[in-house]
Design a protein around this motif. Sequence first.
Motif, PDB file in Angstrom:
ATOM      1  N   GLU A  78     -24.699  -5.186 -50.855  1.00  0.00           N
ATOM      2  CA  GLU A  78     -25.380  -4.298 -51.791  1.00  0.00           C
ATOM      3  C   GLU A  78     -25.004  -4.660 -53.219  1.00  0.00           C
ATOM      4  O   GLU A  78     -23.833  -4.891 -53.519  1.00  0.00           O
ATOM      5  CB  GLU A  78     -25.000  -2.851 -51.502  1.00  0.00           C
ATOM      6  N   LYS A  79     -25.990  -4.721 -54.073  1.00  0.00           N
ATOM      7  CA  LYS A  79     -25.771  -4.969 -55.495  1.00  0.00           C
ATOM      8  C   LYS A  79     -26.127  -3.688 -56.252  1.00  0.00           C
ATOM      9  O   LYS A  79     -27.161  -3.071 -55.984  1.00  0.00           O
ATOM     10  CB  LYS A  79     -26.627  -6.139 -55.987  1.00  0.00           C
ATOM     11  N   SER A  80     -25.277  -3.337 -57.207  1.00  0.00           N
ATOM     12  CA  SER A  80     -25.379  -1.995 -57.780  1.00  0.00           C
ATOM     13  C   SER A  80     -26.150  -1.924 -59.088  1.00  0.00           C
ATOM     14  O   SER A  80     -26.539  -0.848 -59.504  1.00  0.00           O
ATOM     15  CB  SER A  80     -23.971  -1.423 -58.011  1.00  0.00           C
ATOM     16  N   TYR A  81     -26.350  -3.041 -59.788  1.00  0.00           N
ATOM     17  CA  TYR A  81     -26.989  -2.963 -61.101  1.00  0.00           C
ATOM     18  C   TYR A  81     -27.853  -4.196 -61.291  1.00  0.00           C
ATOM     19  O   TYR A  81     -27.465  -5.132 -61.980  1.00  0.00           O
ATOM     20  CB  TYR A  81     -25.927  -2.862 -62.196  1.00  0.00           C
ATOM     21  N   VAL A  82     -29.034  -4.178 -60.679  1.00  0.00           N
ATOM     22  CA  VAL A  82     -29.953  -5.313 -60.742  1.00  0.00           C
ATOM     23  C   VAL A  82     -31.081  -4.937 -61.696  1.00  0.00           C
ATOM     24  O   VAL A  82     -32.009  -4.219 -61.332  1.00  0.00           O
ATOM     25  CB  VAL A  82     -30.504  -5.669 -59.349  1.00  0.00           C
ATOM     26  N   SER A  83     -30.994  -5.418 -62.915  1.00  0.00           N
ATOM     27  CA  SER A  83     -31.977  -5.068 -63.940  1.00  0.00           C
ATOM     28  C   SER A  83     -33.301  -5.777 -63.680  1.00  0.00           C
ATOM     29  O   SER A  83     -33.338  -6.995 -63.524  1.00  0.00           O
ATOM     30  CB  SER A  83     -31.451  -5.464 -65.328  1.00  0.00           C
ATOM     31  N   GLY A  84     -34.377  -4.996 -63.628  1.00  0.00           N
ATOM     32  CA  GLY A  84     -35.710  -5.560 -63.499  1.00  0.00           C
ATOM     33  C   GLY A  84     -36.073  -6.046 -62.115  1.00  0.00           C
ATOM     34  O   GLY A  84     -37.014  -6.841 -61.975  1.00  0.00           O
ATOM     35  N   PHE A  85     -35.408  -5.558 -61.083  1.00  0.00           N
ATOM     36  CA  PHE A  85     -35.700  -6.032 -59.727  1.00  0.00           C
ATOM     37  C   PHE A  85     -37.161  -5.827 -59.363  1.00  0.00           C
ATOM     38  O   PHE A  85     -37.777  -6.677 -58.708  1.00  0.00           O
ATOM     39  CB  PHE A  85     -34.804  -5.312 -58.712  1.00  0.00           C
ATOM     40  N   CYS A 145     -34.206  -1.511 -72.194  1.00  0.00           N
ATOM     41  CA  CYS A 145     -35.405  -1.312 -73.009  1.00  0.00           C
ATOM     42  C   CYS A 145     -36.674  -1.623 -72.219  1.00  0.00           C
ATOM     43  O   CYS A 145     -37.590  -0.810 -72.165  1.00  0.00           O
ATOM     44  CB  CYS A 145     -35.332  -2.204 -74.245  1.00  0.00           C
ATOM     45  N   LEU A 146     -36.725  -2.776 -71.603  1.00  0.00           N
ATOM     46  CA  LEU A 146     -37.965  -3.263 -71.004  1.00  0.00           C
ATOM     47  C   LEU A 146     -38.057  -2.967 -69.513  1.00  0.00           C
ATOM     48  O   LEU A 146     -39.156  -2.850 -68.968  1.00  0.00           O
ATOM     49  CB  LEU A 146     -38.076  -4.778 -71.242  1.00  0.00           C
ATOM     50  N   VAL A 147     -36.927  -2.859 -68.820  1.00  0.00           N
ATOM     51  CA  VAL A 147     -36.916  -2.711 -67.366  1.00  0.00           C
ATOM     52  C   VAL A 147     -35.922  -1.626 -66.959  1.00  0.00           C
ATOM     53  O   VAL A 147     -35.204  -1.079 -67.786  1.00  0.00           O
ATOM     54  CB  VAL A 147     -36.538  -4.045 -66.679  1.00  0.00           C
ATOM     55  N   HIS A 148     -35.879  -1.366 -65.651  1.00  0.00           N
ATOM     56  CA  HIS A 148     -34.961  -0.373 -65.102  1.00  0.00           C
ATOM     57  C   HIS A 148     -33.945  -1.061 -64.185  1.00  0.00           C
ATOM     58  O   HIS A 148     -34.281  -2.015 -63.479  1.00  0.00           O
ATOM     59  CB  HIS A 148     -35.720   0.671 -64.286  1.00  0.00           C
TER      60      HIS A 148
END
Length: 383
Positions: free
Chosen positions: A142-149, A201-204
Amino acid sequence: MRPELWEALRPVYEDRGRLWAQMCRGEFAEPIWTALTRAGAFGAILDEAPAEAPRGLSYAALAMRALGEAGFLALFPALTIAGSACILRHGSPALRAELLPEVAAGARRICFGVTESRAGFNVLEIDTVARADGEEYLLSGEKSYVSGFDVAHEMLVIARTRPLEDVVRAGLPRAAGISLFLVPTGSDGLESEVLPIRGECLVHPHRVAMRNVRVPRDRLVGAPDQGFSALVAGFNIERILIASVMLGAAHHCLAVAVERARGRKVFGDRPIGAYQAIQHPLADVRIRLEAVELLIDRAVRALSEGAPAKEAEFLANSAKYLASDTGLAAVDCAIQALGGLGFDERHGIIQMWDAMRLLKLSPISNELILNRVGEQILSLPRT
């Protein structure tokens, strides 16, 4: 700003209000990606980029700065550029031929699956594992902080292919036994959820769970058990690009603050910019921005000219460190000058506070940077 950058990014500058509204609704602002593609940002450092495209890390950094100056502190483009650099240097010829032209054309986006909730910054102790199964690997973890997946097409994932206990027992560096994989985000066995975290800013950011995700061996980036060094190839580039977009965003905030300070009058005919409580912090930020720009230039040259790894890392980390501190001060100046308007989300300034504060912590915390400088540059004992 270079003319070609201005021409490519002009739609973003001119449509800033609508794009901010779109992002506030949780939507991906495709015009930002399109503008950076037109500017040549994604192909700048790639051998497979069209011959007529501007080249070099210096140009990619200028493009990111221009995006920040437009008022968008967007980090996700830097991840795609840094990820493509990892593949350029350590991917197989077939993988480079498949992926890099599409990255340059803006048609393939890359996110990173590195951080985990337990290990945090200590990525050498990750729990994600990859088990060889014929011509494939099975990834679980498990990966906990994948920006813009959710908007990425590929995810660079680090996983243990050799247990840490075996590595330590064999007397090998703790980074041994980690492999780097390029995983399509639509793969079977991947599950994700959006995290309610501010600052992007651009993604979650997403939590991504992997349950026996099948990855062909030809999607290894770097040699088996040596993926950490392949990942490190992108770290300095990522930090330089993030420092560059922070530099641009800080200039944007400073310009907003100065305009307000020149025109706003509260007591008589004297503008608020005449008061030293307003004027001196603005001047201080302007001086520090000059230092950030010089550091970024030095870091770019060091990396581009093949400087020793320790020097390149020091300069890239230093640029990120100073940019995050100075950027946060610039946002604060803008909020102070705007007063209550600084908290109006339609202006996009208060969102930058979240992002700048996040960047003191990520992608490497400023405290870890100080640790590295103390140990690697000053030869002080390990903390």
